[in-house]
Scaffold this motif. Structure first.
Motif, PDB file in Angstrom:
ATOM      1  N   VAL A   1      38.527 -48.316 -40.340  1.00  0.00           N
ATOM      2  CA  VAL A   1      38.362 -49.311 -41.390  1.00  0.00           C
ATOM      3  C   VAL A   1      39.138 -50.554 -40.980  1.00  0.00           C
ATOM      4  N   TYR A   2      38.412 -51.603 -40.611  1.00  0.00           N
ATOM      5  CA  TYR A   2      39.027 -52.824 -40.088  1.00  0.00           C
ATOM      6  C   TYR A   2      39.421 -53.764 -41.221  1.00  0.00           C
ATOM      7  N   SER A   3      40.590 -54.362 -41.071  1.00  0.00           N
ATOM      8  CA  SER A   3      41.045 -55.385 -42.004  1.00  0.00           C
ATOM      9  C   SER A   3      41.373 -56.636 -41.199  1.00  0.00           C
ATOM     10  N   GLU A   4      40.621 -57.705 -41.446  1.00  0.00           N
ATOM     11  CA  GLU A   4      40.850 -58.966 -40.751  1.00  0.00           C
ATOM     12  C   GLU A   4      40.361 -60.100 -41.632  1.00  0.00           C
TER      13      GLU A   4
ATOM     14  N   LYS B   1      38.957 -59.299 -45.064  1.00  0.00           N
ATOM     15  CA  LYS B   1      37.698 -58.577 -45.127  1.00  0.00           C
ATOM     16  C   LYS B   1      37.884 -57.187 -44.543  1.00  0.00           C
ATOM     17  N   THR B   2      37.141 -56.211 -45.064  1.00  0.00           N
ATOM     18  CA  THR B   2      37.186 -54.855 -44.527  1.00  0.00           C
ATOM     19  C   THR B   2      35.797 -54.420 -44.085  1.00  0.00           C
ATOM     20  N   ASN B   3      35.774 -53.599 -43.046  1.00  0.00           N
ATOM     21  CA  ASN B   3      34.508 -53.100 -42.510  1.00  0.00           C
ATOM     22  C   ASN B   3      34.766 -51.727 -41.923  1.00  0.00           C
ATOM     23  N   ALA B   4      33.970 -50.722 -42.300  1.00  0.00           N
ATOM     24  CA  ALA B   4      34.152 -49.353 -41.820  1.00  0.00           C
ATOM     25  C   ALA B   4      33.132 -49.043 -40.731  1.00  0.00           C
TER      26      ALA B   4
ATOM     27  N   LYS C   1      42.907 -46.853 -40.593  1.00  0.00           N
ATOM     28  CA  LYS C   1      42.907 -48.267 -40.951  1.00  0.00           C
ATOM     29  C   LYS C   1      43.372 -49.063 -39.734  1.00  0.00           C
TER      30      LYS C   1
ATOM     31  N   THR D   1      44.237 -52.724 -38.110  1.00  0.00           N
ATOM     32  CA  THR D   1      44.570 -54.130 -38.316  1.00  0.00           C
ATOM     33  C   THR D   1      44.632 -54.819 -36.963  1.00  0.00           C
TER      34      THR D   1
END
Length: 307
Positions: free
Chosen positions: A14-17, A20-23, A84, A86
């Protein structure tokens, strides 16, 4: 074609940048299984456990898409493990795990006859040295490989948020040592090399590993600099290609070892193989990893291999 098994975890990154988040589907061992399958030179088997939530169906689409063999896949009653991720300003990644289904895998569900058909095993899980049924299975398969002369690879995939205290890091090194001593193929990052050897100079550190395991091909990935290899008592430096379109380094190491395993098995690298043979397969793997870092996610680049 040879049967290559990658044991370990499949999970969701699960990306956080930029708020915004995207799995996306990930997990070190699953990434390797996907890439080996996509290369199509050998049969790729994932050995691990799927969760019981909606992510399971998403993971299954990847299994079908790349043609991963499902003989050693189990389904858990636990939800999918989450990592997760980052990204910092250099696109380097930092992980935070919520561990569930990956730990819930039991090798005892498979027969000895099934396991004896395996030609090569990749021990590259980021979580299998932690507690759980997966850990027990990891050690059981390690013993089985030694007893049945099945060649195997080891990539420790150290995560500093899974092994945080000094005592935990010492335990990680202790657990890694038997694999480092017996593997036919070893892949470490430069940070992992210094960690597992306790040596603060890289050439001296790789010589320590070569002393313990003189028969292995040892590859140390050093980012955009090169790959430092130990082979037949010699240290070899194989240049990398600098990526001008860097997006995400998450899958670089998994892509590199996927290609390296594929080449190692396909070309039957052994003690009689030449320095030139080693340079060729490592160079091919550096180029493969270079494709991976051009896209967000560890597996996205596989959709662009033939473009």
């Amino acid at each position: 074609m040879k049967k290559i098994v990658s044991i370990g975890e499949v999970l969701m990154d699960v990306y956080s940048e930029a708020n915004k988040t995207n799995a996306v589907v990930g997990g070190a061992s699953f990434n390797v299984a996907c890439s080996i399958a996509a290369l199509k030179n050998n049969e790729s088997y994932f050995m691990g456990s799927l969760g019981n939530d909606d992510y399971k169906n998403e993971i299954k689409t990847f299994i079908e898409k790349y043609g991963i063999k499902t003989d050693f896949i189990q389904e858990s009653q636990l939800p999918t493990t989450i990592a997760k991720v980052t990204l910092d300003e250099n696109k380097e990644r930092f992980f935070e795990f919520t561990r569930n289904s990956d730990a819930d895998f039991q090798l005892s569900n498979f027969s000895q006859d099934q396991l004896k058909e395996i030609d090569f095993i990749h021990f590259g899980s980021a979580t299998a040295l932690l507690e759980g049924d997966l850990s027990d299975s990891y050690w059981e398969l390690f013993d089985f490989a030694k007893e049945n002369n099945i060649k195997f690879c080891f990539d420790p995939n150290f995560r500093d948020n899974l092994w945080t205290t000094e005592a935990e890091i010492k335990e990680f090194i202790r657990l890694s040592t038997p694999f480092l001593d017996k593997a036919d193929l070893i892949k470490l990052s430069d940070e992992e090399l210094l960690l597992v050897t306790g040596t603060n100079e890289q050439e001296r550190a790789i010589k320590v590993l070569m002393g313990f395991n003189p028969n292995a091909l040892i590859c140390i990935t050093r980012g955009s600099n090169d790959t430092m290899c130990g082979w037949n008592g010699e240290i070899i430096y194989v240049p990398t290609v600098v990526c001008e379109e860097l997006a995400d380094t998450t899958g670089a190491g998994d892509a590199f070892i996927s290609s390296l395993i594929n080449e190692f098995v396909s070309k039957d690298i052994n003690s009689e193989s030449s320095k030139e043979d080693v340079i060729e397969i490592v160079s091919t793997s550096n180029k493969f990893a270079n494709q991976a870092v051009r896209y967000i996610g560890a597996l996205t680049f596989l959709d662009h291999l033939n473009k």
